[in-house]
Design an enzyme around this catalytic site. Sequence first.
Site, short mmCIF file in Angstrom:
data_model
loop_
_atom_site.label_atom_id
_atom_site.label_comp_id
_atom_site.label_asym_id
_atom_site.label_seq_id
_atom_site.Cartn_x
_atom_site.Cartn_y
_atom_site.Cartn_z
N LYS A 191 0.85 -1.20 0.00
CA LYS A 191 0.00 0.00 0.00
C LYS A 191 0.88 1.24 0.00
O LYS A 191 1.46 1.62 1.02
CB LYS A 191 -0.94 0.05 1.20
N THR A 246 5.66 7.85 13.62
CA THR A 246 5.60 7.10 14.88
C THR A 246 4.15 6.92 15.33
O THR A 246 3.77 5.88 15.84
CB THR A 246 6.44 7.83 15.94
N GLU A 267 9.57 1.25 10.73
CA GLU A 267 10.59 2.29 10.53
C GLU A 267 9.86 3.61 10.69
O GLU A 267 9.05 3.97 9.82
CB GLU A 267 11.19 2.20 9.11
N CYS A 302 13.53 10.96 7.05
CA CYS A 302 13.36 10.51 8.44
C CYS A 302 14.64 10.70 9.25
O CYS A 302 14.60 11.04 10.42
CB CYS A 302 12.93 9.06 8.46
N GLU A 401 9.15 16.06 15.38
CA GLU A 401 9.59 15.91 14.00
C GLU A 401 8.86 16.95 13.15
O GLU A 401 7.64 17.02 13.17
CB GLU A 401 9.25 14.49 13.53
P1 NAD Z 1 2.26 8.44 7.75
O1 NAD Z 1 2.54 7.63 8.98
O2 NAD Z 1 1.21 9.47 7.80
O3 NAD Z 1 1.84 7.45 6.55
C1 NAD Z 1 2.65 6.37 6.17
C2 NAD Z 1 1.77 5.32 5.51
O4 NAD Z 1 0.86 4.81 6.48
C3 NAD Z 1 0.93 5.85 4.35
O5 NAD Z 1 0.87 4.87 3.34
C4 NAD Z 1 -0.43 6.03 5.00
O6 NAD Z 1 -1.51 5.95 4.09
C5 NAD Z 1 -0.45 4.87 5.97
N1 NAD Z 1 -1.40 5.03 7.09
C6 NAD Z 1 -1.82 6.18 7.68
N2 NAD Z 1 -2.70 5.89 8.67
C7 NAD Z 1 -2.83 4.55 8.70
C8 NAD Z 1 -3.61 3.64 9.50
N3 NAD Z 1 -4.41 4.08 10.45
N4 NAD Z 1 -3.50 2.32 9.25
C9 NAD Z 1 -2.67 1.85 8.30
N5 NAD Z 1 -1.93 2.65 7.49
C10 NAD Z 1 -2.01 3.99 7.70
O7 NAD Z 1 3.66 9.01 7.30
P2 NAD Z 1 3.97 9.97 6.06
O8 NAD Z 1 3.47 11.33 6.39
O9 NAD Z 1 3.51 9.32 4.80
O10 NAD Z 1 5.58 9.96 6.04
C11 NAD Z 1 6.34 10.73 6.87
C12 NAD Z 1 6.81 9.93 8.09
O11 NAD Z 1 7.54 8.79 7.68
C13 NAD Z 1 7.76 10.72 8.97
O12 NAD Z 1 7.39 10.54 10.32
C14 NAD Z 1 9.11 10.07 8.70
O13 NAD Z 1 10.05 10.18 9.73
C15 NAD Z 1 8.73 8.66 8.46
N6 NAD Z 1 9.79 7.95 7.72
C16 NAD Z 1 10.57 7.04 8.40
C17 NAD Z 1 11.60 6.37 7.74
C18 NAD Z 1 12.47 5.36 8.45
O14 NAD Z 1 13.11 4.57 7.77
N7 NAD Z 1 12.51 5.34 9.77
C19 NAD Z 1 11.83 6.65 6.39
C20 NAD Z 1 11.03 7.58 5.74
C21 NAD Z 1 10.00 8.22 6.41
#
Ligand code: NAD
Length: 498
Positions: A191, A246, A267, A302, A401
């Site tokens: 997804k 997170t 992650e 991230c 963040e």
């Molecule tokens: P997000 O958590 O909002 O979304 C990530 C994914 O989760 C998306 O596909 C989203 O549709 C899905 N999602 C959202 N709510 C959900 C739910 N209730 N159930 C299941 N899936 C759900 O994050 P974002 O805004 O897309 O990305 C930014 C974040 O990603 C930042 O916090 C960043 O630090 C993190 N990030 C971490 C790493 C790492 O390797 N640690 C790498 C890149 C980004």
Amino acid sequence: MDFHHQQYWQQRAQALKIENRLFINGRYLPATEGGTFAVDDPAGQRELTQVARATGVDVDLAVRAAREAFERGDWSQASPAQRKSTLATLATLMEQHAETLALLETLDTGKPIRHSLRDDIPGAIRCIRWYAEAIDKVYGEIAPTGNDSLALIAREPVGVVGAIVPWNFPLQLACWKLGPALATGNSVVLKPSEKSPLSAIYLAQLATQAGLPDGVLNVVPGYGHDAGKALALHHDVDALTFTGSTQVAKQLLIYAGESNMKRVWLEAGGKSANIIFADCPDIDKAAQNAAAGIFYNQGQVCIAGTRLLVEESIQQPFLQALRRHAAAFTPGDPLDPTSAMGTLIDSDHRQKVANAIERGLQQGATLFLDGRTHPLGDHDGYLGPTILTAVDNRMDLAREEIFGPVLAVTTFNGEQQAIQLANDSDYGLGAALWTRDLSRAHRLSRQLKAGSVFVNNYNDGDMTVPFGGYKQSGNGRDKSLHALEKFTELKTTWISLD
Ligand code: NAD
């Protein structure tokens, strides 16, 4: 005209035919309930396409196709050499389609085309090829038992893997999941983020073309609270692999507990510290790395070095060098190959980042460089490099963040204070330190609570090393052979010998 020219990319963008459907069981399909959602180009402020919106019904179809493929065995039981050959073919096809993939990535996210072409797509390809090359070189174990028995320890694929990924490096992060999950014989339901689904949708047909059997890779674009939640709660998904915030990571642990206790690999976010000691070997190089460490990808990384901890005695020369290097990240049209900075993912996110800057100022930080005043910086998704000084570690600027091009600068005196400040965070993804002192480098690297510690560089590394976090930055690791652990179960076969 070639890919060095803005016009080349503009023309290609106009001619681009975008695939916008779900991919289930080897075929592109509309969503069962007929829904769609708009995917926009944040730089051009235009709708690129309406993408099929997967809901629970589609997720169920995709999981069923994945399960059937897994039980059928034409991938899960294929020899490692066969899987290697198919994944290597996929990497080659991705190379042949690299420009299209890069263009989709840039249009979808606003990141500069030069970075999509140089980093995102080659990184994704390298990942698939690396796991293809690795998988027929991984051995099982024989346990040191007595002479009356033989105990074999093997790794078996977990089964159906749900992969949920964010928008900041859409294809690359998807491949960090797909590479090890597919190489070990699993079926995957991917997804992508609703903000950046296009490259994953495109990749699906390349995988089929490479010879991946139907149902082994399924792509279900949709919203997190809808398709993502359905995948995370599904009783027939054996493992979930996630990159994102997170907040959502914690929710996924709850979903797993409420459903089938699927394995959950996370992650998540970061607030990484970049520590500059007064004996830093090269201030100019450190400042250049610090600028790239926070402003690359518009700060939407991230592991970005969002907290700069600089020893007080060198703060002034360091900040001057930093200002010079920040100028390399002037926002520009993402389709212009000379742009090193594009737009944030959308104008809502830009507003959130601007609000975080404002809150920082209200809490007492000082504005040293203001990206909001850049000519492109006050509309759409554009926001230039921003640096705030006099940041106290208790301020929101240092704790939350921001996920934008905003650097929080705090001064310290001595090693103990540097460590204390760096570790005083809910997160633990990365940390860097700059020093000439080898003993100090080793001492600190042991004390810093972070999954990656960089010495005299920021965020170097490649597929050969694990990536992931301590504390609320996640669990498990992406990349390297360690990633295989997440997608396999350990099987012991104990044989009694007469
Ligand atoms: P997000 O958590 O909002 O979304 C990530 C994914 O989760 C998306 O596909 C989203 O549709 C899905 N999602 C959202 N709510 C959900 C739910 N209730 N159930 C299941 N899936 C759900 O994050 P974002 O805004 O897309 O990305 C930014 C974040 O990603 C930042 O916090 C960043 O630090 C993190 N990030 C971490 C790493 C790492 O390797 N640690 C790498 C890149 C980004």
